[in-house]
Design a protein around this motif. Structure first.
Motif: not given
Length: 313
Positions: A184-188
């Protein structure tokens, strides 16, 4: 494989500062470097020293290693516990296979897989580093989706040069249908940018909480369900809990332990939804009362049954 005490290798205390670790390494390197040393097994000792420095001089690896080291002593038989590094943030993508030739199997098992524990190569860049962490969720969250508070451990170096842990708490949306090993990618939410650059991203690698009831293979789920001898022999309609909720299940007459029943489409959701496979386990009631013993004795007398003479037994 034996557990390695990296503090013992460098001859420093577990509370050693970064500067103390650096000094200890330099002192040992002058003594054991194969180019100058006349000590026996200098090359092997130097490998151990380099390996210990690679872990203890990196705050991220050191923080995770310290938690593991609380449970083991030097030379003890060791296999990394499942998900031992869950909940720790790491920079980069880890060590690739080609980087591990100089290190032991112990090191490779802990820090060797790309995308798991271990820092990647770092260099100056405007954008912040991407960071990685392993998180553990319940299988039911993959069926329904959920929002969960997740606390990660991030290393920091205090004013005395010692590695300490800072907690990083996030509210994370677990998407319905997520698979084990998926990211799961959490931007920033990664490392801060340099000179005003954008922050990097945080990638969460999903693992499921160990549960003796279930085994997961891709989107298929395998579940053991206990049945009574009369349910297996005569057939029955039973209700059993599953990750997606209770279901009615028809047990065919003449079932034995190990019989597998397929519930189509009741695996983990997705573009191609998995199946749920129920594996029956016949459980005998205990002969712990007079009535129970009497019934067993009646069966023994009246049923011409020898399990050792069954076909395939």
């Amino acid at each position: 494989m034996e557990f390695k005490d990296y503090y013992q290798v460098l001859g420093v205390a577990k509370t050693a500062t970064a500067e103390e670790i650096k000094k200890a390494y330099r002192k040992l390197a002058r003594k054991f470097h194969p180019d100058v040393s006349k000590e026996p097994e200098a090359e092997q000792r130097m490998q151990e020293i380099n390996e210990a420095k690679a872990v203890l001089s990196d705050p991220e690896k050191r923080l995770a290693y310290d938690q593991l080291a609380q449970q083991y002593r030097s030379g003890q038989d060791f296999q990394p516990p499942p998900d031992w590094d869950a909940g720790f943030e790491f920079s980069g993508r880890g060590f690739e296979e080609a980087d591990l030739g100089e290190f032991s199997d112990f090191f490779a098992n802990l820090f060797g897989q790309a995308g798991r524990a271990g820092g990647g190569r770092r260099g100056y860049q405007k954008r912040g580093e991407d960071r990685h962490a392993k998180v553990v969720i319940d299988l039911e969250d993959a069926y329904q989706g959920a929002t969960r508070g997740i606390t990660l451990h991030v290393p920091q170096v205090d004013a005395q040069g010692r590695v300490v842990s800072r907690e990083h708490t996030l509210s994370v949306r677990i998407p319905k249908g997520v698979k084990e090993g998926q990211h799961i990618r959490l931007t920033g939410q990664g490392g801060p940018g340099v000179s005003g650059g954008q922050a990097g991203d945080l990638y969460l690698e999903i693992h499921f909480t160990p549960d003796a009831r279930y085994r997961v293979e891709g989107r298929d789920v395998y579940q053991r369900v206990a049945v009574a001898p009369w349910e297996a022999a005569l057939g029955a309609s039973i209700e059993t809990p599953t990750p997606s909720g209770p279901v009615k299940l028809k047990v065919p007459a003449g079932s034995q332990t190990g019989r597998r029943l397929r519930l189509k489409g009741r695996g983990i959701p997705g573009p191609e939804r998995g199946d749920l496979y129920v594996e029956l386990e016949v459980v005998l009631p205990p002969a712990d009362t007079d009535k129970a013993r009497e019934l067993y004795e009646t069966m023994a007398d009246e049923l011409a049954f020898d399990p050792r003479q069954r076909k395939g037994a």
